[in-house]
Write a protein that holds these residues in place. Sequence first.
Motif, PDB file in Angstrom:
ATOM      1  N   GLU A   1      11.872 -11.160  11.074  1.00 46.06           N
ATOM      2  CA  GLU A   1      12.506  -9.924  10.635  1.00 46.06           C
ATOM      3  C   GLU A   1      12.417  -9.718   9.131  1.00 46.06           C
ATOM      4  N   ALA A   2      12.142 -10.751   8.366  1.00 48.13           N
ATOM      5  CA  ALA A   2      12.111 -10.631   6.908  1.00 48.13           C
ATOM      6  C   ALA A   2      11.072  -9.622   6.435  1.00 48.13           C
ATOM      7  N   PRO A   3       9.830  -9.652   6.911  1.00 50.96           N
ATOM      8  CA  PRO A   3       8.874  -8.635   6.461  1.00 50.96           C
ATOM      9  C   PRO A   3       9.270  -7.230   6.886  1.00 50.96           C
ATOM     10  N   ALA A   4       9.920  -7.096   8.029  1.00 52.65           N
ATOM     11  CA  ALA A   4      10.330  -5.769   8.490  1.00 52.65           C
ATOM     12  C   ALA A   4      11.410  -5.193   7.581  1.00 52.65           C
ATOM     13  N   ARG A   5      12.295  -6.022   7.076  1.00 53.44           N
ATOM     14  CA  ARG A   5      13.329  -5.536   6.159  1.00 53.44           C
ATOM     15  C   ARG A   5      12.752  -5.277   4.774  1.00 53.44           C
ATOM     16  N   ARG A   6      11.722  -6.032   4.398  1.00 51.02           N
ATOM     17  CA  ARG A   6      11.131  -5.880   3.080  1.00 51.02           C
ATOM     18  C   ARG A   6      10.259  -4.640   2.992  1.00 51.02           C
ATOM     19  N   LEU A   7       9.740  -4.168   4.105  1.00 53.16           N
ATOM     20  CA  LEU A   7       8.805  -3.050   4.108  1.00 53.16           C
ATOM     21  C   LEU A   7       9.379  -1.772   3.520  1.00 53.16           C
ATOM     22  N   PRO A   8      10.559  -1.301   3.913  1.00 55.73           N
ATOM     23  CA  PRO A   8      11.083  -0.076   3.297  1.00 55.73           C
ATOM     24  C   PRO A   8      11.325  -0.218   1.790  1.00 55.73           C
ATOM     25  N   THR A   9      11.770  -1.381   1.356  1.00 56.49           N
ATOM     26  CA  THR A   9      11.984  -1.610  -0.067  1.00 56.49           C
ATOM     27  C   THR A   9      10.661  -1.556  -0.818  1.00 56.49           C
ATOM     28  N   ARG A  10       9.644  -2.148  -0.222  1.00 52.67           N
ATOM     29  CA  ARG A  10       8.315  -2.144  -0.831  1.00 52.67           C
ATOM     30  C   ARG A  10       7.806  -0.724  -1.006  1.00 52.67           C
ATOM     31  N   TRP A  11       7.942   0.099   0.035  1.00 47.79           N
ATOM     32  CA  TRP A  11       7.462   1.477  -0.055  1.00 47.79           C
ATOM     33  C   TRP A  11       8.303   2.301  -1.008  1.00 47.79           C
ATOM     34  N   ALA A  12       9.583   2.010  -1.093  1.00 50.82           N
ATOM     35  CA  ALA A  12      10.437   2.724  -2.042  1.00 50.82           C
ATOM     36  C   ALA A  12       9.995   2.448  -3.480  1.00 50.82           C
ATOM     37  N   VAL A  13       9.667   1.194  -3.762  1.00 46.36           N
ATOM     38  CA  VAL A  13       9.190   0.836  -5.105  1.00 46.36           C
ATOM     39  C   VAL A  13       7.861   1.523  -5.385  1.00 46.36           C
ATOM     40  N   ILE A  14       6.954   1.500  -4.422  1.00 50.68           N
ATOM     41  CA  ILE A  14       5.641   2.118  -4.615  1.00 50.68           C
ATOM     42  C   ILE A  14       5.782   3.617  -4.871  1.00 50.68           C
ATOM     43  N   VAL A  15       6.575   4.293  -4.054  1.00 53.35           N
ATOM     44  CA  VAL A  15       6.750   5.742  -4.207  1.00 53.35           C
ATOM     45  C   VAL A  15       7.436   6.068  -5.537  1.00 53.35           C
ATOM     46  N   LEU A  16       8.432   5.281  -5.914  1.00 53.63           N
ATOM     47  CA  LEU A  16       9.143   5.529  -7.162  1.00 53.63           C
ATOM     48  C   LEU A  16       8.214   5.386  -8.368  1.00 53.63           C
ATOM     49  N   VAL A  17       7.476   4.297  -8.433  1.00 52.68           N
ATOM     50  CA  VAL A  17       6.597   4.062  -9.581  1.00 52.68           C
ATOM     51  C   VAL A  17       5.453   5.072  -9.603  1.00 52.68           C
ATOM     52  N   ALA A  18       4.873   5.367  -8.445  1.00 50.67           N
ATOM     53  CA  ALA A  18       3.794   6.358  -8.398  1.00 50.67           C
ATOM     54  C   ALA A  18       4.311   7.739  -8.795  1.00 50.67           C
ATOM     55  N   GLY A  19       5.504   8.089  -8.374  1.00 50.02           N
ATOM     56  CA  GLY A  19       6.095   9.369  -8.754  1.00 50.02           C
ATOM     57  C   GLY A  19       6.362   9.456 -10.241  1.00 50.02           C
TER      58      GLY A  19
END
Length: 66
Positions: free
Chosen positions: A17-35
Amino acid sequence: MSTVRPEAPSQESSDGEAPARRLPTRWAVIVLVAGLAAVASSPVGGAVTAIGVATAVAAALHKMID
Protein backbone atom coordinates in the motif's frame (compact mmCIF):
# COMPACT_ATOMS: atom_id res chain seq x y z
CA MET A 1 -25.30 -13.18 12.56
CA SER A 2 -21.99 -12.91 10.80
CA THR A 3 -20.05 -9.69 10.38
CA VAL A 4 -17.28 -8.95 7.94
CA ARG A 5 -14.23 -7.44 9.54
CA PRO A 6 -11.18 -6.16 7.73
CA GLU A 7 -8.07 -8.20 8.18
CA ALA A 8 -5.44 -6.91 10.55
CA PRO A 9 -2.71 -5.07 8.70
CA SER A 10 0.40 -7.13 8.14
CA GLN A 11 3.85 -6.28 6.89
CA GLU A 12 3.10 -7.61 3.41
CA SER A 13 -0.05 -5.54 2.90
CA SER A 14 1.51 -2.35 4.27
CA ASP A 15 4.45 -2.64 1.86
CA GLY A 16 2.04 -3.04 -1.05
CA GLU A 17 0.00 0.00 0.00
CA ALA A 18 2.95 2.38 0.44
CA PRO A 19 3.38 3.17 -3.28
CA ALA A 20 -0.37 3.62 -3.65
CA ARG A 21 -0.41 6.25 -0.89
CA ARG A 22 2.70 7.93 -2.26
CA LEU A 23 1.28 8.28 -5.78
CA PRO A 24 -1.15 11.18 -5.15
CA THR A 25 1.52 13.08 -3.23
CA ARG A 26 3.98 12.53 -6.06
CA TRP A 27 1.54 13.88 -8.65
CA ALA A 28 0.65 16.82 -6.44
CA VAL A 29 4.32 17.80 -6.24
CA ILE A 30 4.78 17.38 -10.00
CA VAL A 31 1.69 19.45 -10.85
CA LEU A 32 2.60 22.16 -8.32
CA VAL A 33 6.18 22.59 -9.53
CA ALA A 34 5.22 22.39 -13.21
CA GLY A 35 2.47 24.97 -12.64
CA LEU A 36 4.83 27.33 -10.84
CA ALA A 37 7.37 26.98 -13.67
CA ALA A 38 4.64 27.73 -16.22
CA VAL A 39 3.47 30.81 -14.33
CA ALA A 40 7.04 32.06 -14.00
CA SER A 41 7.78 31.60 -17.71
CA SER A 42 4.53 32.93 -19.15
CA PRO A 43 5.31 36.68 -18.79
CA VAL A 44 8.59 36.16 -20.62
CA GLY A 45 7.52 33.93 -23.48
CA GLY A 46 3.74 33.77 -23.53
CA ALA A 47 1.31 30.89 -23.40
CA VAL A 48 3.15 28.58 -25.79
CA THR A 49 6.36 28.88 -23.80
CA ALA A 50 4.50 28.33 -20.53
CA ILE A 51 2.92 25.13 -21.87
CA GLY A 52 6.29 23.89 -23.12
CA VAL A 53 8.01 24.63 -19.84
CA ALA A 54 5.25 22.96 -17.83
CA THR A 55 5.43 19.86 -20.01
CA ALA A 56 9.22 19.68 -19.80
CA VAL A 57 9.26 20.17 -16.03
CA ALA A 58 6.50 17.61 -15.49
CA ALA A 59 8.34 15.05 -17.64
CA ALA A 60 11.63 15.67 -15.85
CA LEU A 61 10.06 15.44 -12.39
CA HIS A 62 8.18 12.31 -13.38
CA LYS A 63 11.50 10.62 -14.14
CA MET A 64 13.30 12.05 -11.11
CA ILE A 65 10.64 11.26 -8.50
CA ASP A 66 10.30 7.55 -8.93
